[in-house]
Design a protein around this motif. Sequence first.
Motif, short mmCIF file in Angstrom:
data_model
loop_
_atom_site.label_atom_id
_atom_site.label_comp_id
_atom_site.label_asym_id
_atom_site.label_seq_id
_atom_site.Cartn_x
_atom_site.Cartn_y
_atom_site.Cartn_z
N GLU A 154 22.31 -4.14 15.94
CA GLU A 154 22.46 -5.84 15.12
C GLU A 154 22.61 -6.74 15.96
O GLU A 154 22.17 -7.81 15.63
CB GLU A 154 23.72 -5.49 14.09
N GLU A 178 13.84 -5.64 2.84
CA GLU A 178 15.16 -6.38 2.99
C GLU A 178 15.50 -6.43 4.31
O GLU A 178 15.97 -7.70 4.90
CB GLU A 178 16.34 -5.51 2.05
N SER A 181 13.42 -9.29 5.78
CA SER A 181 13.64 -10.53 5.25
C SER A 181 15.08 -11.17 6.03
O SER A 181 15.41 -12.18 6.46
CB SER A 181 13.87 -10.98 3.61
N TRP A 182 16.06 -10.03 6.15
CA TRP A 182 17.06 -10.36 7.07
C TRP A 182 16.88 -10.90 8.43
O TRP A 182 17.28 -11.99 8.96
CB TRP A 182 18.13 -9.09 7.13
N ASP A 185 15.70 -14.23 8.39
CA ASP A 185 16.69 -15.33 8.19
C ASP A 185 17.45 -15.47 9.47
O ASP A 185 17.74 -16.75 9.67
CB ASP A 185 17.35 -14.67 6.93
N VAL A 186 17.91 -14.38 9.97
CA VAL A 186 18.84 -14.65 11.19
C VAL A 186 18.21 -15.14 12.34
O VAL A 186 18.75 -16.06 13.14
CB VAL A 186 19.49 -13.44 11.08
N LYS B 221 25.96 -14.24 8.92
CA LYS B 221 24.53 -13.78 8.70
C LYS B 221 24.33 -12.31 9.25
O LYS B 221 22.99 -11.97 9.29
CB LYS B 221 23.55 -14.92 9.24
N LEU B 223 23.94 -8.34 9.13
CA LEU B 223 23.22 -7.43 7.85
C LEU B 223 24.21 -7.14 6.87
O LEU B 223 23.81 -7.43 5.52
CB LEU B 223 22.50 -6.09 8.67
N TYR B 226 24.52 -10.35 4.82
CA TYR B 226 23.26 -10.37 4.08
C TYR B 226 23.01 -9.59 2.84
O TYR B 226 22.85 -10.14 1.87
CB TYR B 226 22.26 -10.31 5.29
N GLN B 227 23.45 -8.43 3.19
CA GLN B 227 23.08 -7.56 1.81
C GLN B 227 24.27 -7.57 0.88
O GLN B 227 23.89 -7.62 -0.44
CB GLN B 227 23.39 -5.82 2.40
N ARG B 230 23.24 -10.83 -1.16
CA ARG B 230 22.02 -10.60 -1.78
C ARG B 230 22.30 -9.83 -3.26
O ARG B 230 22.02 -10.16 -4.17
CB ARG B 230 21.14 -9.65 -1.09
#
Lengths: 246, 519
Positions: A154, A178, A181-182, A185-186, B221, B223, B226-227, B230
Amino acid sequence: MTIKVKRRPRRKDAGQAAPQGPFRLDPFQEEAIRELTEGHNLLVAAPTGTGKTLIADMLIEKVLAGGRSIVYTSPIKALSNQKYRDFAQKFGKESVGLITGDVSVNDRAPLLVMTTEIFRNWCFANPEMLDQTTHVIFDELHFLDDLERGTAWEESIIFAPAHIRVVGLSATVPNIRELSSWIADVRNQEVKVIIEKRRAVPLDLYWISAQGETYNEPGAREYIRQRMEMRKGRWAGSHNDSAELV
Amino acid sequence: MANLTGSNPSCSEVINSIQDHLPALYFTFSRGKTELLADELGREWDFLLHSEKTRVKEIIGEAEKAQPGLFGTRRAKLKQILAQGIAYHHAGLSPAIKDLVERLYEARLIYVLFCTETFAVGVNFPAASTVFESCRKWDGREFRGLMNREFFQMAGRAGRRGFDPVGMVYSRIDDRFPEQTGFYSEDDIEPVRGRLTISPNTVLSLLYWKTDEEINLYLEKNLAVYQNNRESWKIKRELGELEKRLAEIGGTFCREVDTGSCYMLRSKLKKELRSLSRKNKRERPGTGDRRDEIRKLLKIQQKRCNHRACSDARRKQFDMLERKSRIERRIRVLGSHSRDYEREFNGVWDMLEDMSYVKGRKLLPRGIFALHLHVEEILVTELVFNGFIRDMPPAQVAAVLAGVDYVPGRDDFVEPGPYDLREIDLLRKSLLRSGIPENFCVWSSLPGSLAAAWYEGASFEKLLSMTNLQEGDVFSTIRREIDLLRQIERAAGEDVELRRQMENIRRVLDRDEIAIPGI
């Protein structure tokens, strides 16, 4: 003492590869190469053994031919060593380096095999070492979900220098969009997704009973149901027996 | 014949059933089990033709020439079953043996390979079939069933492109635990979740190299966040729709709903009345009054209406209300977690400030040092700054550092060495007392004597005679120490003396069986 003769399997005359015809890329591989050539970030989700490795190999070849650099990160250290040997054979020893924490070989090479942890450290401490690097390949990206090691993936994705394109190769996961799109976005960049559901060789699932019989799923469920029932019956039976004894 | 594990079907029976689909990868979830089953199969089966046996012996011969004593006494049995086309593969083996087994497998000289999960990560070793001895594994915390994702990572090794029309996957139904049989589907593979955890090194790295804006990006931001966002966006939308539908359904009832003339209220009251007339309730105080009250209400004329529609609507309304409260609960949970990372980050930051690693956003000498460490950074920094490392003879340093981040297994045993490591334990305990979380100072004295002996020139055989750890464990313990030594070298920076000290130890450790072959 008698010498026991060992059992031998029936041997079919298999073992010969079926003729594969001229070498051709699968459509999803071609599509992946196209997206990469156009300079996109890319996630590929496909079952094991469908040829994700080939996509990585072709990208590496392209980048090296263009005189730029590329990083390949592997999920486990033992695999890094293996990958290094593979790549050295394919692309020549002088083009490949290996950095895993306890080993550091040819660390200025244009193709670097690293553990994800090392790449993450570089993103923080010496991003200038990655100035010539156009892509980073994350093999087995679904390791993001690993309790102990997911953090390295990450932090790498979040902090990889902005000019680097991210290529994630993953086993089949349902939320690959998903993830894309993360990352979009980041990293504030577009990320393409390619999904291949078909296996190169389809799987048949079977179950084997105590008697060595092979069942398909409905058969196996029925077999298990019967075993459980029998066991319950036996238990109840022995219960009655003991009651009689008293 | 012998069925050592006493389970039905035995692996010999399983192989008998699938003998038309070899080679097989036979997955089990313990190292010991791979060996036990391989022995068991080796007693009954022989898969190789004479010409194949000759090739196996040649390949083994070459490997032994490169590394005399490759099998030792520990792996003599393995050498024997390799000549029958049977092998096992797990993390306890030395890299040289693992490499040999892999090469024999690729040369199609192994027909049944008993292996653990790691064989299915990375390099693709396809087979005609995969077998699951069981579908449950110990994951470091508990015994649990395999996830779909894990199952298919392994199962998917079945089916060799160009050889097999399909890959065969077999799960054993263990007669003792039929209920534990696993059933899996690729349609049920679990989604990937964010798992970020914040270490002292992460906090130091963010403070030292990143701007406030970048730190916020990281905290807001990642993961998991973010999840989380969402999901909460999705369920809030669902909640909005639910509320709209609830309002609509509320409008479908007539004006007399839940009054004495309403069928729904009346049937509820009748039920209550029946229950109150039961013997055990009749005597209770208040019951009489309530019964009178209900009787009075029931005297009202029931409205003639299509009450069935109302009852249907009421049922729907009830389901929706239940869903609504479930969603609201989930929103509260998600909300309470949305600031988790900020809290965790600040918690570690405060701790680093208390320990003089940072002052505000500025890193102090300890902090700069720890910036280059990626394993147990607090403990290692304290070891160096408290003078333990500098003042010790190198073999003792090797002993101390081998134990960093080492978690001994329950039955692990190593003969203690000549060096007293109690001081380290005291330091560790004082860190824990001052509030440092346990996972920031993981250390064990157990592997110390192995590293010290290796530093002092002992042979690998000698190390193995000191412990019940397996070859692969001894190897990886010392490799990990080499990794740590490199980190300390980098952290030492201008401190040439410390750097040389570490480098010297590292060079001595990185030799013979511990060196990485072929690199």
